[in-house]
Design a protein around this motif. Structure first.
Motif, short mmCIF file in Angstrom:
data_model
loop_
_atom_site.label_atom_id
_atom_site.label_comp_id
_atom_site.label_asym_id
_atom_site.label_seq_id
_atom_site.Cartn_x
_atom_site.Cartn_y
_atom_site.Cartn_z
N LEU A 187 54.67 -27.92 11.18
CA LEU A 187 55.66 -28.58 10.33
C LEU A 187 56.97 -28.90 11.04
CD1 LEU A 187 55.35 -26.89 6.83
CD2 LEU A 187 54.69 -29.19 7.51
N LEU A 188 57.39 -28.07 11.99
CA LEU A 188 58.72 -28.27 12.57
C LEU A 188 58.89 -29.63 13.26
CD1 LEU A 188 59.84 -24.76 13.88
CD2 LEU A 188 60.36 -25.90 11.73
N PRO A 189 57.94 -30.09 14.09
CA PRO A 189 58.13 -31.45 14.64
C PRO A 189 58.23 -32.52 13.58
CG PRO A 189 56.45 -30.25 15.88
CD PRO A 189 56.76 -29.42 14.66
N MET A 190 57.47 -32.38 12.49
CA MET A 190 57.54 -33.35 11.41
C MET A 190 58.90 -33.34 10.74
SD MET A 190 55.66 -33.56 7.74
CE MET A 190 57.04 -32.64 7.06
N LEU A 191 59.46 -32.15 10.52
CA LEU A 191 60.77 -32.04 9.89
C LEU A 191 61.86 -32.64 10.76
CD1 LEU A 191 60.46 -28.46 8.40
CD2 LEU A 191 60.56 -30.60 7.12
N VAL A 192 61.73 -32.51 12.08
CA VAL A 192 62.69 -33.15 12.98
C VAL A 192 62.64 -34.66 12.80
CG1 VAL A 192 63.30 -33.58 15.39
CG2 VAL A 192 62.61 -31.29 14.68
N LYS A 193 61.43 -35.21 12.81
CA LYS A 193 61.26 -36.65 12.66
C LYS A 193 61.77 -37.14 11.32
CE LYS A 193 59.39 -40.49 14.36
NZ LYS A 193 59.72 -41.03 15.69
N GLN A 194 61.54 -36.36 10.28
CA GLN A 194 61.88 -36.77 8.92
C GLN A 194 63.37 -36.67 8.65
OE1 GLN A 194 60.56 -34.22 5.56
NE2 GLN A 194 59.39 -36.01 4.90
N ASN A 195 64.01 -35.63 9.15
CA ASN A 195 65.39 -35.38 8.80
C ASN A 195 66.40 -35.72 9.89
OD1 ASN A 195 65.32 -33.75 6.07
ND2 ASN A 195 63.63 -32.97 7.32
N PHE A 196 65.96 -35.75 11.15
CA PHE A 196 66.89 -36.01 12.26
C PHE A 196 66.27 -37.02 13.22
CE2 PHE A 196 67.21 -31.60 10.80
CZ PHE A 196 68.53 -31.56 10.37
N PRO A 197 65.92 -38.21 12.74
CA PRO A 197 65.21 -39.17 13.59
C PRO A 197 66.01 -39.64 14.79
CG PRO A 197 65.96 -40.20 11.55
CD PRO A 197 66.18 -38.73 11.39
N HIS A 198 67.34 -39.58 14.72
CA HIS A 198 68.16 -40.04 15.83
C HIS A 198 68.68 -38.88 16.68
CE1 HIS A 198 67.93 -43.92 13.96
NE2 HIS A 198 68.52 -43.49 12.87
N ARG A 199 68.22 -37.67 16.39
CA ARG A 199 68.62 -36.49 17.15
C ARG A 199 67.39 -35.67 17.53
NH1 ARG A 199 72.48 -39.14 17.21
NH2 ARG A 199 74.64 -38.63 16.69
N THR A 200 66.30 -36.36 17.82
CA THR A 200 65.03 -35.67 18.06
C THR A 200 65.13 -34.67 19.20
OG1 THR A 200 63.76 -37.55 17.23
CG2 THR A 200 62.59 -36.00 18.63
N GLY A 201 65.67 -35.11 20.35
CA GLY A 201 65.75 -34.23 21.50
C GLY A 201 66.65 -33.04 21.25
N LEU A 202 67.83 -33.29 20.68
CA LEU A 202 68.80 -32.21 20.47
C LEU A 202 68.26 -31.17 19.49
CD1 LEU A 202 71.63 -31.10 20.95
CD2 LEU A 202 72.43 -32.50 19.03
N VAL A 203 67.71 -31.61 18.36
CA VAL A 203 67.22 -30.66 17.35
C VAL A 203 65.97 -29.93 17.84
CG1 VAL A 203 66.38 -30.42 14.99
CG2 VAL A 203 68.26 -31.99 15.48
N THR A 204 65.08 -30.66 18.52
CA THR A 204 63.90 -29.99 19.08
C THR A 204 64.32 -28.95 20.10
OG1 THR A 204 62.55 -31.98 18.76
CG2 THR A 204 61.72 -30.33 20.28
N GLY A 205 65.31 -29.28 20.93
CA GLY A 205 65.81 -28.31 21.88
C GLY A 205 66.40 -27.08 21.21
N ALA A 206 67.12 -27.30 20.11
CA ALA A 206 67.73 -26.17 19.40
C ALA A 206 66.67 -25.24 18.82
CB ALA A 206 68.64 -26.69 18.28
N TYR A 207 65.65 -25.82 18.17
CA TYR A 207 64.66 -24.92 17.57
C TYR A 207 63.73 -24.32 18.62
CZ TYR A 207 60.25 -27.68 17.15
OH TYR A 207 59.07 -28.35 17.37
#
Length: 426
Positions: free
Chosen positions: A147-167
């Motif tokens: 679910l986490l990659p999907m939530l990044v795409k759904q909620n932070f589409p323009h911050r994919t790298g930053l949010v993925t890096g954080a989690y």
């Protein structure tokens, strides 16, 4: 199937969406990024902290658990293989689940399953109950993995790298802390049960942000009217695409090496002449150095036009580390640990790439499920085959040769996913 034009009702008028708003997971209503988006981000980070703690704490206390429950060698082997089996089997079911239940509600149940499973497995003296409750805990992790990659795409589409890096960094921190502190906690309380059970509290905390989000999606669903309904998106089947298989092979090959390193690197350093404590610290160093790499790698992946420099750079670091471990494991151990940590940056990179290679949240969850579930089947072979080769040959040349072959497969798949493309297009 599309109905004939004469039978089709007029489609509802499209609803304008504010591009600055962030959607609740699984809901049609919008929230402001500073409120709903922040809560989703906090929830994701808390979930990520829990994604390996139940696994690495058990690995650190496996000898004590074997003695306490009287596990046979075969059963202990099943315990160490159970995570990859659960991640593969249960992760594959997640897209089906998300199509029927809002992601926020799924995560509430997943984290509750993780917390309850960890409590129940330390409250039993039965081997089979221990295995079943461990499987319950791992089921929660398996669903959250997808679910986490999907939530990044759904909620932070323009911050994919930053949010993925954080989690991913949160995941690495949770992994390291659980592995390092499980034994001291067990010794402090005089029982391995404390060293395993304490992580249930962290899983329970991870439930809290998702409860209001789940209630919000439920309220939004009740307010929805038939005319506001949106047609269900087309199914995305990554198993029918070359990109999907390339992603699965890359994920599987890098996970294979990661699990083999976690399972056998300390033994390699012991055989090279290090004391057990020093060998354990060297292994912990690979994970600890992975924390800043986990934050940096997704940002780099998100900014590059092609991933080829990253794929080749990570391959070079791993290859040098493997050759060094084969030729001079004692003389330059710190250098090999640093290179291994860099090479293991393939994990946060592939997690980021899952979001980069799908256009939609639906495509992301489908690609995430296929790549991870198939990849974990491949990964399960790593520690097993390394152990067999080590036992048969009595040394580390053959096991390291096997890891180099796996690295070559990983690199080939990595070159296939390096250029921008989307799973929906295939």
């Amino acid at each position: 199937m599309t109905p004939p034009p004469t039978a089709a009702p007029a489609p509802p008028a499209p609803v304008a969406v504010d591009p600055g708003a962030v959607r609740d997971p699984g809901a049609g209503r919008r929230t402001h990024p500073a409120t709903g988006g922040a809560l989703v981000l906090v929830g994701m980070l808390l979930v990520a902290l829990n994604l390996r703690a139940a696994v690495t704490s058990l690995g650190a206390l496996l000898d004590e658990v074997r003695d306490g429950l009287g596990l046979s060698g075969t059963t202990a082997g099943l315990v160490t293989t159970l995570p990859t089996i659960a991640f593969a089997a249960l992760g594959a079911l997640t897209p089906w689940l998300v199509r029927r239940v809002a992601p926020a509600r799924v995560l509430v149940v997943a984290m509750l399953a993780l917390a309850v499973g960890q409590v129940l497995r330390v409250a039993t003296d039965s081997t089979w109950v221990f295995l079943l409750t461990s499987a319950l805990a791992l089921a929660g992790i398996a669903v959250a993995n997808i679910l986490l990659p999907m939530l990044v795409k759904q909620n932070f589409p323009h911050r994919t790298g930053l949010v993925t890096g954080a989690y991913t960094m949160a995941l690495t921190v949770g992994t390291t802390v659980a592995a390092a502190s499980a034994v001291p906690i067990a010794h402090a309380f005089g029982s391995w049960r404390a060293g395993l059970g304490v992580w249930a509290a962290m899983a329970a905390v991870a439930v809290l942000p998702w409860v209001p989000l789940a209630l919000r999606t439920r309220a939004a669903a009740r307010r929805a009217t038939p005319t506001a309904a949106v047609a269900a998106p087309a199914r995305v089947r990554p198993a029918r695409t070359r990109l999907g298989w390339a992603m699965a092979v890359y994920f599987g090959a890098q996970s294979l090496s990661g699990y083999a390193i976690m399972g056998w690197l300390a033994q390699l350093f012991r055989d090279a002449g290090y004391q057990p404590e020093s060998a354990g610290l060297l292994l912990a160093g690979v994970t600890a150095l992975g924390v800043p790499i986990a934050l940096l790698m997704p940002t780099l992946a998100g900014r590059l036009t092609t991933l080829r420099p990253l794929v080749l750079g990570l391959t070079a670091a791993s290859a040098l580390a493997y050759v060094g471990l084969a030729l001079a494991p004692h003389g330059a151990a710190l250098l090999w640990v640093i290179l291994l940590a860099i090479g293991q940056g393939a994990f946060p990179m592939i997690l980021t790439t899952i979001g980069l290679r799908a256009r939609t949240a639906e495509g992301t969850v489908a690609l995430s499920a296929f790549a991870q579930s198939t990849g974990y089947v491949i990964a399960a072979l790593g520690p097993l085959l390394v152990g067999i080769l080590y036992e048969v040959t009595g040394g580390w040349t053959a096991p390291i040769g096997f890891l180099l072959v796996a690295l070559a497969v990983q690199t080939t798949a990595g070159m296939a996913i390096a250029r921008p493309r989307y799973v929906e297009d295939e």
